[in-house]
Enzyme design. Structure first.
Site, PDB file in Angstrom:
ATOM      1  N   LEU A 126       0.813  -1.215   0.000  1.00  0.00           N
ATOM      2  CA  LEU A 126       0.000   0.000   0.000  1.00  0.00           C
ATOM      3  C   LEU A 126       0.846   1.265   0.000  1.00  0.00           C
ATOM      4  O   LEU A 126       0.449   2.279  -0.561  1.00  0.00           O
ATOM      5  CB  LEU A 126      -0.929   0.012   1.222  1.00  0.00           C
ATOM      6  CG  LEU A 126      -2.072  -1.006   1.234  1.00  0.00           C
ATOM      7  CD1 LEU A 126      -2.824  -0.933   2.562  1.00  0.00           C
ATOM      8  CD2 LEU A 126      -3.012  -0.770   0.065  1.00  0.00           C
ATOM      9  N   GLY A 127       1.994   1.218   0.635  1.00  0.00           N
ATOM     10  CA  GLY A 127       2.833   2.412   0.689  1.00  0.00           C
ATOM     11  C   GLY A 127       4.032   2.195   1.582  1.00  0.00           C
ATOM     12  O   GLY A 127       4.195   1.141   2.199  1.00  0.00           O
ATOM     13  N   GLU A 128       4.876   3.215   1.648  1.00  0.00           N
ATOM     14  CA  GLU A 128       6.051   3.132   2.507  1.00  0.00           C
ATOM     15  C   GLU A 128       6.483   4.523   2.922  1.00  0.00           C
ATOM     16  O   GLU A 128       6.205   5.523   2.255  1.00  0.00           O
ATOM     17  CB  GLU A 128       7.199   2.412   1.814  1.00  0.00           C
ATOM     18  CG  GLU A 128       7.715   3.095   0.559  1.00  0.00           C
ATOM     19  CD  GLU A 128       8.845   2.313  -0.091  1.00  0.00           C
ATOM     20  OE1 GLU A 128      10.014   2.615   0.211  1.00  0.00           O
ATOM     21  OE2 GLU A 128       8.542   1.388  -0.867  1.00  0.00           O
ATOM     22  N   GLY A 129       7.129   4.587   4.090  1.00  0.00           N
ATOM     23  CA  GLY A 129       7.685   5.833   4.597  1.00  0.00           C
ATOM     24  C   GLY A 129       9.170   5.682   4.807  1.00  0.00           C
ATOM     25  O   GLY A 129       9.809   4.777   4.250  1.00  0.00           O
ATOM     26  N   GLY A 130       9.730   6.554   5.639  1.00  0.00           N
ATOM     27  CA  GLY A 130      11.166   6.504   5.857  1.00  0.00           C
ATOM     28  C   GLY A 130      11.619   5.230   6.546  1.00  0.00           C
ATOM     29  O   GLY A 130      12.660   4.669   6.203  1.00  0.00           O
ATOM     30  N   PHE A 131      10.837   4.758   7.505  1.00  0.00           N
ATOM     31  CA  PHE A 131      11.248   3.590   8.290  1.00  0.00           C
ATOM     32  C   PHE A 131      10.130   2.567   8.422  1.00  0.00           C
ATOM     33  O   PHE A 131      10.175   1.718   9.319  1.00  0.00           O
ATOM     34  CB  PHE A 131      11.720   4.031   9.684  1.00  0.00           C
ATOM     35  CG  PHE A 131      12.885   4.972   9.648  1.00  0.00           C
ATOM     36  CD1 PHE A 131      14.170   4.505   9.454  1.00  0.00           C
ATOM     37  CD2 PHE A 131      12.688   6.339   9.794  1.00  0.00           C
ATOM     38  CE1 PHE A 131      15.249   5.374   9.411  1.00  0.00           C
ATOM     39  CE2 PHE A 131      13.764   7.213   9.755  1.00  0.00           C
ATOM     40  CZ  PHE A 131      15.045   6.738   9.558  1.00  0.00           C
ATOM     41  N   VAL A 187       3.666  -0.385   4.555  1.00  0.00           N
ATOM     42  CA  VAL A 187       2.293  -0.786   4.825  1.00  0.00           C
ATOM     43  C   VAL A 187       1.825  -1.716   3.711  1.00  0.00           C
ATOM     44  O   VAL A 187       1.920  -1.370   2.523  1.00  0.00           O
ATOM     45  CB  VAL A 187       1.344   0.422   4.931  1.00  0.00           C
ATOM     46  CG1 VAL A 187      -0.083  -0.047   5.238  1.00  0.00           C
ATOM     47  CG2 VAL A 187       1.818   1.386   6.011  1.00  0.00           C
ATOM     48  N   ASP A 227       1.708  14.960  16.322  1.00  0.00           N
ATOM     49  CA  ASP A 227       1.946  14.948  14.871  1.00  0.00           C
ATOM     50  C   ASP A 227       0.624  14.841  14.118  1.00  0.00           C
ATOM     51  O   ASP A 227       0.497  14.083  13.158  1.00  0.00           O
ATOM     52  CB  ASP A 227       2.881  13.803  14.482  1.00  0.00           C
ATOM     53  CG  ASP A 227       3.475  13.997  13.080  1.00  0.00           C
ATOM     54  OD1 ASP A 227       3.572  15.161  12.631  1.00  0.00           O
ATOM     55  OD2 ASP A 227       3.833  13.001  12.435  1.00  0.00           O
TER      56      ASP A 227
END
Length: 308
Positions: A26-31, A34, A148
Site C-alpha cells: 500500500l505504501g512506505e515511509g522513511g522507516f 504498509v 503529529d
C-alpha cells in the site's frame, strides 16, 4: 509484545494465532512499510504496518506506539488488531495489524476535491472536525498529546468518520522544561517527530524554563481545519518553496481570501483563528473547541461539496 509469527511460501503470515494472506503493498515511509493483507479467518482486509528497527532505541519506539494504541478504544482513534516483533539478524521489525480503510486519508479527500476545483462544505468540515476533536479529547484526557496531527494522519471512513492514526509521536501532554539542555533535547525531538508545517510555534524554539502542554495539538488541529477549508495547510506552500516555516509560524496567520466570499461562516473562521494563536497559553483546550463546534454543527450533517 507478542512474537507469534509465521511466514509461509504463499505469502501467508500468522499473527496472534490468526492467519493473513498478503495481497499487495500500500505504501512506505522513511522507516516503515504498509501492506494490504486479508484475514483467512474472516475474509476482511487489514493494513499491516511494518516498522524497521535498526537498534534497541528504534525497538523501544515501536513498542511505545503499540502501547499508545492499547490505551484507547475510541471510535475516532484507529484501533490495533494485533502485533508482533520479529528478529532479522541484528535488527527487528515491529508489525502492527490495523483496520484497512479503503477511502484513505483526509488529505486524499481534500486533494481530490481541490483537483476538481471543489472544497468541503461547511457541514462536512464540522462533521470531520468534531470527530477528530473527540479523538483528541480522549488522548488528552489520558494525559497524552498526539504531537503529529496532520491530514495524512487522519483516515476517513465511508461515512466521513475520522480516525486518528500514527500514534508513535505521542508522549505525555505536559512537558516541564527547566534547563537549556532539556530545551534543546525537546526541540531536537520535535524536529524529528513533528511534521514541520503542522508543528506548533513553541516547539521550534523551546525556552529553557517553560511548560509545553497538549495545546500543541490545538495548533495542529487548526492547521488541519485550515487545510479542510482551503485545500492546503497554512504553511505547506512556505515549506514547499524552501522558506522558513519557523519564522512564518511566529506571525499571525491570515485567512485565505481566494475562496468565494461567504463560503464559510464567520463563526467557523473565528474558531479557526482561536486555534492558530502563537502564544500557546492563549490557545483553548480541546474541551472548549468541542463546545464551540457543538454550537455550529447542524442537526443533520451534510455531505455535499462546494464548488470554488
Amino acid at each position: 509484545m507478542g512474537s507469534t509469527l509465521c511466514i509461509c511460501s504463499r505469502g501467508v503470515i500468522t499473527i496472534e494465532n490468526k492467519r493473513y494472506m498478503f495481497v499487495q503493498k500500500l505504501g512506505e515511509g522513511g522507516f516503515s512499510y504498509v501492506d494490504l493483507v486479508e484475514g483467512v479467518h474472516d475474509g476482511r482486509f487489514y493494513a499491516l504496518k511494518r516498522i524497521l528497527c535498526h537498534d534497541r532505541e528504534d525497538r523501544k519506539e515501536a513498542v511505545h506506539e503499540v502501547e499508545m494504541h492499547r490505551l484507547f478504544n475510541h471510535p475516532n482513534i484507529l484501533r490495533l488488531e494485533g502485533q508482533c516483533i520479529i528478529e532479522k539478524g541484528s535488527k527487528w521489525e515491529a508489525w502492527l495489524l490495523l483496520p484497512y480503510v479503503a477511502k484513505g486519508t483526509l488529505w486524499s479527500e481534500v486533494e481530490s476535491l481541490r483537483d476538481k476545483n471543489c472544497a468541503l462544505s461547511e457541514d462536512r468540515v464540522l462533521h470531520i472536525l468534531r470527530g477528530i476533536s473527540l479523538g483528541l479529547k480522549a488522548i488528552h484526557d489520558r494525559g497524552y498529546a498526539h504531537r503529529d496531527l496532520k491530514p495524512t494522519n487522519v483516515l476517513l471512513e465511508d461515512d466521513d468518520r475520522p480516525l486518528i492514526m500514527d500514534l508513535g509521536s505521542m508522549n505525555h501532554a505536559r512537558i516541564e522544561v527547566t534547563s537549556s539542555r532539556q530545551a534543546m533535547s525537546v526541540q531536537d525531538w520535535a524536529a524529528q517527530r513533528c511534521t514541520i508545517s503542522y508543528r506548533a510555534p513553541e516547539l521550534f524554539s523551546v525556552e529553557s524554563n517553560c511548560v509545553i502542554d497538549e495545546r500543541t495539538d490545538i495548533w495542529s488541529l487548526g492547521c488541519v481545519l485550515y487545510c479542510m477549508m482551503f485545500g492546503e495547510g497554512p504553511f505547506d506552500m512556505i515549506f514547499q518553496k524552501g522558506d522558513s516555516v519557523a519564522l512564518a509560524v511566529q506571525n499571525n496567520v491570515t485567512i485565505r481570501t481566494r475562496i468565494v466570499i461567504n463560503m464559510y461562516s464567520q463563526a467557523l473562521e473565528s474558531l479557526l483563528s482561536s486555534m492558530l494563536v502563537v502564544n500557546h497559553q492563549e490557545r483553548p483546550y480541546i474541551s472548549t473547541i468541542l463546545a464551540q463546534i457543538e454550537t455550529l454543527v447542524p442537526a443533520v450533517d451534510g455531505q455535499a461539496t462546494t464548488r470554488i
